[in-house]
Scaffold this motif. Sequence first.
Motif, PDB file in Angstrom:
ATOM      1  N   MET A 136       0.820  -1.202   0.000  1.00  0.00           N
ATOM      2  CA  MET A 136       0.000   0.000   0.000  1.00  0.00           C
ATOM      3  C   MET A 136       0.859   1.259   0.000  1.00  0.00           C
ATOM      4  N   PHE A 137       1.971   1.224   0.741  1.00  0.00           N
ATOM      5  CA  PHE A 137       2.850   2.393   0.765  1.00  0.00           C
ATOM      6  C   PHE A 137       3.616   2.542  -0.547  1.00  0.00           C
ATOM      7  N   ASP A 138       3.832   1.432  -1.284  1.00  0.00           N
ATOM      8  CA  ASP A 138       4.375   1.563  -2.634  1.00  0.00           C
ATOM      9  C   ASP A 138       3.471   2.471  -3.461  1.00  0.00           C
ATOM     10  N   VAL A 139       2.183   2.229  -3.362  1.00  0.00           N
ATOM     11  CA  VAL A 139       1.198   3.004  -4.120  1.00  0.00           C
ATOM     12  C   VAL A 139       1.065   4.410  -3.575  1.00  0.00           C
ATOM     13  N   PRO A 159       3.643  -2.143  -6.911  1.00  0.00           N
ATOM     14  CA  PRO A 159       4.024  -3.152  -5.912  1.00  0.00           C
ATOM     15  C   PRO A 159       4.485  -4.470  -6.515  1.00  0.00           C
ATOM     16  N   PHE A 160       3.801  -4.932  -7.563  1.00  0.00           N
ATOM     17  CA  PHE A 160       4.174  -6.213  -8.142  1.00  0.00           C
ATOM     18  C   PHE A 160       5.435  -6.097  -8.999  1.00  0.00           C
ATOM     19  N   ARG A 164      -2.640 -10.271   5.420  1.00  0.00           N
ATOM     20  CA  ARG A 164      -3.618  -9.972   6.470  1.00  0.00           C
ATOM     21  C   ARG A 164      -4.941 -10.695   6.224  1.00  0.00           C
ATOM     22  N   ALA A 165      -4.863 -11.998   6.067  1.00  0.00           N
ATOM     23  CA  ALA A 165      -6.064 -12.815   5.835  1.00  0.00           C
ATOM     24  C   ALA A 165      -6.847 -12.233   4.661  1.00  0.00           C
ATOM     25  N   ASN A 166      -8.146 -12.089   4.787  1.00  0.00           N
ATOM     26  CA  ASN A 166      -8.965 -11.646   3.662  1.00  0.00           C
ATOM     27  C   ASN A 166      -8.807 -10.162   3.343  1.00  0.00           C
ATOM     28  N   ALA A 167      -8.091  -9.439   4.166  1.00  0.00           N
ATOM     29  CA  ALA A 167      -7.768  -8.052   3.836  1.00  0.00           C
ATOM     30  C   ALA A 167      -6.527  -7.986   2.952  1.00  0.00           C
ATOM     31  N   ILE A 168      -5.906  -9.140   2.702  1.00  0.00           N
ATOM     32  CA  ILE A 168      -4.639  -9.261   1.962  1.00  0.00           C
ATOM     33  C   ILE A 168      -3.676  -8.176   2.442  1.00  0.00           C
ATOM     34  N   ASN A 169      -3.337  -7.199   1.610  1.00  0.00           N
ATOM     35  CA  ASN A 169      -2.473  -6.107   2.064  1.00  0.00           C
ATOM     36  C   ASN A 169      -3.166  -4.762   1.905  1.00  0.00           C
ATOM     37  N   SER A 170      -4.474  -4.786   2.126  1.00  0.00           N
ATOM     38  CA  SER A 170      -5.253  -3.551   2.166  1.00  0.00           C
ATOM     39  C   SER A 170      -5.719  -3.346   3.596  1.00  0.00           C
TER      40      SER A 170
END
Length: 815
Positions: A135-138, A145-146, A166-172
Amino acid sequence: SWTFRRAVSSSASAGGAKGGSASGSKGTTSASIVHPTAWVTSARAYPARRFDPTLILPHEPGSARIISNTTRDAQQSNLSAEMADKHRQAIGRLINACYLPPGQTSAAATDDDAQPAGATPFLGYEQTWGGTVPMFDVWKRGVDPFAELREMSSHMRDTPASALIRANAINSMSTQPKDVVREWVRRAYIAGVDVFTNFCAHNDWRNHIAVAEAVHEVGGHYQACLSWAVLHSDPTIYNVRWAVEFFRPLVEQLGAHSLYVKDPSGVLTPDMAGQLAAALKDAYPHLPLVFHTHYQTGYGYMSYSKAVENGANGIECSLGFADGAGQPYSLTMLRALEDLGIDVGTPNRDAMHEVVKYCKTIAPYYKQDDIRRPDISVEVNGIAGGQRSILDKELTECDQPHLIAEVDTEVAITRREGGTVCQVTPVADSYAREAMRRLRGQPKDRDFAPGYRAILTGEGGLVKEPCDPTQQAQAIWERATATVKAMVSSGVLTNQCEAELNAGAASDEDASGSWLRELVAVLEEAAGPIRRNTRAEEVRHRIAQLEGIIADASTGTKPAAVVTLKSLQRRIARAADVDASGKVINTVEDRISVLRSELESLETEAKNAAPPSLSQQEYEALLLRTAEPSVYSKLVASVDTRVTAANTGGKVSTAIESPALALSSGSYTDAFRSLVSGSGFVSVCFADTLAPALDDARAALRKLAEEHKEIGDKLDFDAEPGTPEARRVKDWTVLQAAYGVAAIPNLIRDFFINVDSNPSAWEPTYDVKAEENDNAEEQPQEEVQEEDDGFVVHYGNFVARAIIREINGYPPLYV
């Protein structure tokens, strides 16, 4: 349920490297864990990663790996996650050598995605991605990020890489639909992630399912994570027996390749770390066990030592930016483990020192490189290490550094009112946002921060303690109104429909009599008993856990159980909590008595309560939008009855004129099902209630490309599969899905517009000028030579320092 088998390569079954045997004498054996054939087959569709997921970590006691996370959690915890991409890449190039035994050269790669076979087994891994970094990449760095992950992987072809998910929050910061979760894992795996460390702040095992499935699909290493926390007033909530039970479905049903204890705040004491390690290795001896802590309290080094002494197989440390809110220093722990006689593998110490030196070189360029000293008060406020520097920096930049101590105090209060969930992102961020909102003068009883509202309404998952009931009721109402507003904003409902749903409400605070308010009331009649039953089950489990600890200690044959009981007694006495009558709780038996009283009260309440109009099965089918028409009919009739009885001018269903809802026709459209699903307490896995979103994200991305030439010029939706252009469309689609709706306005749109073409859109996260000046001084200058006792002295350039190092017997610098 599924059955699994842990795949074991021929090298492991033959003995492999030291510490690599795949057999175990206790717990679940490797032969009883089977990965479904469908997953194994589908994995072949993806580029074969170099590292067999079963051969990354040893599992035998006495074998442990020092796992570095300099480019992920160390810089997130101590540099506010703002380390520049160029510095992360430079560290990545240096780190790869750390995983090459001295004298061994890097294997040649076959292409950008795949890596050659034949890696040394049981290397450990490097945590390079995940957490807040994507998220901080963005947001902060302006890098894809990828693409950044692929670049990092290209420098680290000899190094297994991990990502914190972060489970179903992935990295958001919010729960994502399962198709988004699956695609995020797939894109990360292809870009270079080998190990997926998956945690849920709520420790709700249901939130592991989608990630575990996705990791197995691509052939990665699924590392099941427990989030450890403390509650100062009741230290029995997080106990050894609970930890063992928590992992059971993750091992037996989800096929974990390894176990991971995550202590995000650094509150895991050495005594507790040793107990946990011993109990988990006794229960799951065939699986590697990794510990992760933060240095905030000062426990870190001691806790890691006790964990490894009791069987842990990995500890996460930092080569650069260690201590403070981050992790203990890798080289110190490496030396300590060697002194204990632990097999630490074959780390390259010279290469590790080069990483340390480079990090010292760039540290002065970051304003937030002000490492905090240990602070035992973290046990009370629970601020996560990964959030600490971010929170401090944000308050300082808002000219509110004086609020830091107050925020810490308010966070503790907010957490207590909000279910006592483990403080790790995104929950830690949610508690902090709510605390700051209150301190800035906004009302405590309404208008909650979105993340905090999600905790109160069950969207995040199960909670360890009941939430404040008044706040919870208000949060559920705010969830319903937010659902309607979102449907209006997306064009599904009209403003007129919103007005009709709220007709009859006396005010925003008192909406009784409106159709929407009475819908919430009917749903809550069904949800209340579900919450009560869930709490009763939690209390029963806790009583059983504590009684089990007493029983094990009383046998006289389990010395470890005696240690566990005595430790628990000490922590209870130190907490000095009191029961409802004001009596101090001094012993485990006292705590059991309090829990039994609560259970009796819950059971009495359930016995005396009138049966709800909807059963649990019917209610949860409504949440999942799968209920039978008869259930919807019963729901609508109940709501209409309440609206009529209130007699405040509210409209019954047949009077609400909305083609999307079509209530007057008696049919139940997707829009109506979504309205109902979004208006109640969430007692199921929230991700299961969300409609697939990737197709919508791709459509939204295409629309952005049509509206903004800067985006359109970067995307080719008709690109041949497998090309970089096609890969970017897939990467950006999942970024759009994850970050398209964010607290930061137009976050992802502005990123797409400016990335690769307008770097000035992002302020530098470090002192660029200082680095440029230092680099200018490093440029070779004309040599001035003087004869001095037969030595040639070189002044003012890099070569001089290299020669001085050589004269003094130090290893050469990397050039």
